[in-house]
Structures are given as structure tokens and as C-alpha cells.
Design a protein around this motif. Structure first.
Motif, short mmCIF file in Angstrom:
data_model
loop_
_atom_site.label_atom_id
_atom_site.label_comp_id
_atom_site.label_asym_id
_atom_site.label_seq_id
_atom_site.Cartn_x
_atom_site.Cartn_y
_atom_site.Cartn_z
N SER A 131 49.27 40.89 49.72
CA SER A 131 50.29 41.34 48.77
C SER A 131 49.87 41.04 47.33
N ARG A 132 49.35 39.83 47.12
CA ARG A 132 48.89 39.44 45.78
C ARG A 132 47.74 40.34 45.32
N TYR A 133 46.79 40.56 46.20
CA TYR A 133 45.59 41.32 45.85
C TYR A 133 45.92 42.79 45.59
N GLN A 134 46.78 43.36 46.44
CA GLN A 134 47.10 44.79 46.33
C GLN A 134 47.95 45.11 45.11
N THR A 135 48.69 44.14 44.60
CA THR A 135 49.57 44.39 43.45
C THR A 135 48.99 43.85 42.14
N ALA A 136 47.80 43.24 42.20
CA ALA A 136 47.19 42.67 40.99
C ALA A 136 46.59 43.77 40.12
N PRO A 137 46.55 43.56 38.81
CA PRO A 137 45.89 44.54 37.91
C PRO A 137 44.43 44.69 38.30
N GLU A 138 43.89 45.87 38.08
CA GLU A 138 42.51 46.16 38.45
C GLU A 138 41.56 45.19 37.72
N GLY A 139 40.65 44.59 38.49
CA GLY A 139 39.65 43.69 37.91
C GLY A 139 40.07 42.24 37.85
N LYS A 140 41.32 41.92 38.23
CA LYS A 140 41.78 40.52 38.14
C LYS A 140 41.05 39.63 39.14
N TYR A 141 40.78 40.16 40.32
CA TYR A 141 40.12 39.37 41.36
C TYR A 141 38.79 40.05 41.74
N PRO A 142 37.73 39.83 40.96
CA PRO A 142 36.46 40.54 41.22
C PRO A 142 35.82 40.19 42.56
N ASN A 143 36.09 38.99 43.07
CA ASN A 143 35.50 38.58 44.36
C ASN A 143 36.47 38.76 45.52
N GLY A 144 37.49 39.58 45.32
CA GLY A 144 38.41 39.89 46.40
C GLY A 144 39.31 38.74 46.79
N ARG A 189 38.87 35.96 48.15
CA ARG A 189 38.43 34.59 47.87
C ARG A 189 38.98 34.11 46.53
N ASP A 190 39.00 35.02 45.54
CA ASP A 190 39.58 34.66 44.24
C ASP A 190 41.08 34.44 44.34
N VAL A 191 41.74 35.28 45.12
CA VAL A 191 43.20 35.13 45.32
C VAL A 191 43.49 33.78 45.96
N LEU A 192 42.72 33.45 47.00
CA LEU A 192 42.93 32.19 47.73
C LEU A 192 42.70 31.00 46.81
N ARG A 193 41.61 31.02 46.05
CA ARG A 193 41.32 29.91 45.13
C ARG A 193 42.44 29.73 44.11
N GLU A 194 42.91 30.83 43.53
CA GLU A 194 43.97 30.75 42.52
C GLU A 194 45.26 30.19 43.10
N LEU A 195 45.65 30.68 44.26
CA LEU A 195 46.88 30.20 44.89
C LEU A 195 46.82 28.72 45.22
N ILE A 196 45.71 28.28 45.83
CA ILE A 196 45.58 26.87 46.23
C ILE A 196 45.53 25.99 44.99
N ARG A 197 44.80 26.44 43.97
CA ARG A 197 44.65 25.64 42.75
C ARG A 197 45.97 25.49 42.00
N GLU A 198 46.72 26.59 41.89
CA GLU A 198 47.92 26.58 41.05
C GLU A 198 49.20 26.21 41.79
N GLU A 199 49.27 26.55 43.09
CA GLU A 199 50.55 26.36 43.79
C GLU A 199 50.43 25.59 45.10
N GLY A 200 49.21 25.23 45.48
CA GLY A 200 49.04 24.42 46.69
C GLY A 200 49.02 25.25 47.96
N ILE A 201 48.74 24.58 49.07
CA ILE A 201 48.59 25.26 50.36
C ILE A 201 49.89 25.92 50.82
N GLY A 202 51.02 25.36 50.37
CA GLY A 202 52.32 25.93 50.76
C GLY A 202 52.53 27.34 50.25
N SER A 203 51.79 27.74 49.20
CA SER A 203 51.94 29.09 48.64
C SER A 203 51.50 30.17 49.63
N LEU A 204 50.68 29.79 50.63
CA LEU A 204 50.26 30.76 51.65
C LEU A 204 51.39 31.13 52.60
#
Length: 283
Positions: A217-230, A232-247
Motif C-alpha cells: 500500500s505504501r509503495y503503490q501510493t508513493a510519489p514516483e521515484g520516492k523508493y528507488p530500491n522498491g 526494501r526502501d519502504v521497509l527500511r523507512e517504516l522500521i526506522r521511523e515507526e518501528g516493527i509495529g508499523s508493519l
């Protein structure tokens, strides 16, 4: 028919799920846009009315007939590939494998439908109406990025649906067998038993599917180019900013939706099968 029943029963809570999953993290001193499932439900009703809960439903309704037809076909094919004779009883791991095959089959239809649905579901909440409807959404996505823009998030859809579909069908078949009285056939199950088996299959399906669904959901609604590595970038951002519970964002909405929507799906499927067997028993 089973898929149409699922969409009508489950779309309002699906809208809430997507909005919870994609809402931005509040800045220091700000409150979150939605405090939870009930708050999102109230705010959507107050701002957009009942129809706001059905935003983006046209895309899954259009795609759901072929998608669920392919889904159940894939499951049937997965079972046949593992049977030496039509009467062979499959083990639960074999049923899980057959269910996973159905997830592969449905992704080609599911991925673009999910992309369009999610974009339409979040645009009203953001206050920026970019797409007039599903057809306009497809046109704009194609014009901006070609077919890749429409199929953005396909890998994550596969990651979600392949294991989740395995769990879905295995759980349904297990509960059908468990709930069948001695000396009876699973095809003779009562309506309450079918509803329970289908609803619990939905619960088990989403227990597996939620983390990749949040990423999708995060990846499909993100602006084009926000997650260049697909993803993996979404996962890193979520864990870094909001913790494992964000999943597990949207967990309550998902589970509230899973039981009635999938109970309706399997009941619709079983009723349709009985009707087809009645009007054309030799086909």
C-alpha cells in the motif's frame, strides 16, 4: 460471484485499512490524521458520507470476477497436479501448495486493480483529487509511466498473495473437513458452517498477508521515484521511523473485514457451484 460478494461485504473496511496504512507520520506536536479504525471510520463518514467508504470499489469489482475465477481455477489446478487419481485425498501441505499456485495466477489481475484502488481510496482523504475515477486513473498512470506505472507493486502483491493464498485455501479445506458430521460429505455443510469456515480462512489469510500488504500500500501510493530500491526502501523507512509495529498498521480494520468478507465469498462460491451443478449437471 464469490468475489463480488467479498467486495461488497468488505470494501468499507478495506478503505479504512488503506487509509490507516498510508497516512503520513505526524510531525512533532501534531496529532495523527487517524487515531485508529473507529476514528478513521467516523471521519470518513463525517467528511464523505457512506459513499466515501466505497471509494475505489469500481476497480476491484471490475477485476474481481476474472480474478476470483482464476483464483479458484488455480487452486483446482494445483490440486490436480498433485493427484495421481481424481479421488486422491491431499495432505494439508499439498493443499497449501495448491493455494499458493492460485496466488501466482491472480497477481496479473490483482496488482493493477490494487494500485488503482489504493490511489482512489487515499486521494479523498488527502484533499487532492487527481483522478476522476478508475478509467481516468489508468489513463494517467499509463501516460506518465506506461504499463510499468499500472503494474507498480507487482512483486509485493506476489509476496503477499502467494503464501496468504496457501493459508487461505488450506484453512478453508481443513475447517470444512473438521466441521463435516460423520458420514456426511463436505458439500452438504450447512450455511453457518460454510460462513464460519470461510470467515476463519480470511482471518488466517490476513494474519500472513498484513506485513507485505502494508509495504504494498505504501509503495503503490508513493510519489514516483520516492523508493528507488522498491520494497526494501519502504521497509527500511517504516522500521526506522515507526518501528516493527508499523508493519501491522490497519490490523483491526483488516481483521474486522476478513471474517464477514471471506464468509460472504465462500458462501457465494458454494451457492454458485450448487446452482451451476443444478442447471448443468453434466458440464
Amino acid at each position: 460471484f464469490g468475489g463480488v460478494c467479498l467486495v461488497f461485504a468488505g470494501h468499507p473496511l478495506d478503505t479504512i485499512k488503506v487509509r490507516l496504512q498510508t497516512q503520513p507520520k505526524p510531525r512533532p506536536g501534531e496529532t495523527a490524521l487517524y487515531r485508529g479504525t473507529l476514528d478513521c471510520f467516523k471521519k470518513t463518514l463525517a467528511k464523505e458520507g457512506v459513499l466515501g467508504l466505497y471509494k475505489g470499489m469500481a476497480a476491484p469489482i471490475i477485476g474481481v470476477t476474472p480474478m476470483f475465477a482464476v483464483c479458484f481455477f488455480g487452486f483446482g489446478l494445483g490440486k490436480k497436479l498433485q493427484q495421481k487419481t481424481p479421488d486422491d485425498v491431499l495432505t494439508y501441505p499439498q493443499l497449501f501448495a495448491a493455494g499458493m499456485l492460485s496466488g501466482v495466477f491472480t497477481t496479473a489481475i490483482m496488482a493493477p486493480g490494487e494500485r488503482i484502488k489504493c490511489l482512489l481510496q487515499i486521494q479523498a482523504a488527502s484533499g487532492q483529487v487527481k483522478y476522476a475515477g478508475p478509467v481516468d486513473c489508468v489513463k494517467q498512470l499509463y501516460r506518465e509511466n506506461g504499463i510499468r506505472g499500472i503494474y507498480k507493486g507487482t512483486a509485493l502483491t506476489l509476496m503477499r498473495d502467494v503464501p496468504a493464498s496457501g493459508m487461505y485455501f488450506m484453512t478453508y479445506e481443513w475447517l470444512k473437513y473438521t466441521l463435516t458430521p460423520e458420514g456426511k460429505s463436505p458439500s452438504e455443510l450447512s450455511v453457518p458452517s460454510i460462513l464460519f469456515a470461510g470467515g476463519m480462512a480470511g482471518i488466517f489469510n490476513w494474519a500472513v498477508a498484513i506485513p507485505p500488504d502494508v509495504l504494498k500500500s505504501r509503495y503503490q501510493t508513493a510519489p514516483e521515484g520516492k523508493y528507488p530500491n522498491g520494497f526494501r526502501d519502504v521497509l527500511r523507512e517504516l522500521i526506522r521511523e515507526e518501528g516493527i509495529g508499523s508493519l501491522y498498521k490497519g490490523f483491526n480494520a483488516v481483521m474486522l473485514r476478513a471474517f464477514p468478507a471471506n464468509a460472504a465469498c465462500f458462501l457465494g462460491f458454494e451457492v454458485a457451484m450448487k446452482f451451476l451443478n443444478w442447471i448443468a449437471p453434466n458440464l
